[in-house]
Motif scaffolding. Sequence first.
Motif, mmCIF file in Angstrom:
data_model
loop_
_atom_site.group_PDB
_atom_site.id
_atom_site.type_symbol
_atom_site.label_atom_id
_atom_site.label_comp_id
_atom_site.label_asym_id
_atom_site.label_seq_id
_atom_site.Cartn_x
_atom_site.Cartn_y
_atom_site.Cartn_z
ATOM 1 N N GLY A 31 0.905 -1.331 -0.094
ATOM 2 C CA GLY A 31 -0.030 -0.088 0.101
ATOM 3 C C GLY A 31 0.763 1.132 -0.089
ATOM 4 N N ASN A 32 2.124 1.128 -0.370
ATOM 5 C CA ASN A 32 3.082 2.082 -0.175
ATOM 6 C C ASN A 32 3.361 2.581 -1.722
ATOM 7 N N TRP A 33 2.510 3.128 -2.356
ATOM 8 C CA TRP A 33 2.738 3.897 -3.852
ATOM 9 C C TRP A 33 3.956 4.562 -3.851
ATOM 10 N N ARG A 34 3.950 5.505 -3.156
ATOM 11 C CA ARG A 34 4.795 6.699 -3.200
ATOM 12 C C ARG A 34 6.294 5.911 -2.944
ATOM 13 N N LYS A 35 6.374 5.141 -2.156
ATOM 14 C CA LYS A 35 7.940 4.450 -2.087
ATOM 15 C C LYS A 35 8.066 3.662 -3.207
ATOM 16 N N ALA A 36 7.067 2.765 -3.752
ATOM 17 C CA ALA A 36 7.071 2.112 -4.815
ATOM 18 C C ALA A 36 7.691 2.943 -6.189
ATOM 19 N N LYS A 58 -2.291 2.680 -11.992
ATOM 20 C CA LYS A 58 -2.842 2.422 -10.874
ATOM 21 C C LYS A 58 -3.317 3.987 -10.237
ATOM 22 N N GLU A 59 -2.361 4.814 -10.429
ATOM 23 C CA GLU A 59 -2.629 6.243 -9.984
ATOM 24 C C GLU A 59 -3.563 6.855 -10.805
ATOM 25 N N ALA A 65 0.940 6.437 -18.121
ATOM 26 C CA ALA A 65 1.145 5.117 -17.799
ATOM 27 C C ALA A 65 1.363 4.563 -19.511
ATOM 28 N N ASP A 66 0.776 4.922 -20.230
ATOM 29 C CA ASP A 66 0.998 4.567 -21.567
ATOM 30 C C ASP A 66 2.335 4.898 -22.310
ATOM 31 N N TYR A 67 2.913 6.057 -21.722
ATOM 32 C CA TYR A 67 4.210 6.283 -22.203
ATOM 33 C C TYR A 67 5.061 5.341 -21.717
#
Length: 102
Positions: A31-36, A58-59, A65-67
Amino acid sequence: MDIQYFKDTLKSELPQNLPEHLQALWYDGKGNWRKAHDLIDHLNNKQAAHVHAYLHRKEGDIWNADYWYNRAGQSRPNISLEKEWENLVSLYLSLLPNSAGN
């Protein structure tokens, strides 16, 4: 290491010797999107670009994302985020040498 073991580690500590793209998936799984994102944002290899694409999907930033899917040589999948996460973990675990991550 298999995906179930990887998922089980989400309740404890990050497995040792994982490449950064799998570390990013682990942190996202916790659940740590930022760290990922911070782990892979500066990397230029295709694995990191693939995970980077998933994170931006996901964001909700589909253009970004497509880039990153393009940079990874992939196209955006038409599956749930949960399934994409599992597919990415399974794919990149399968590419590890047998001793890595244990």
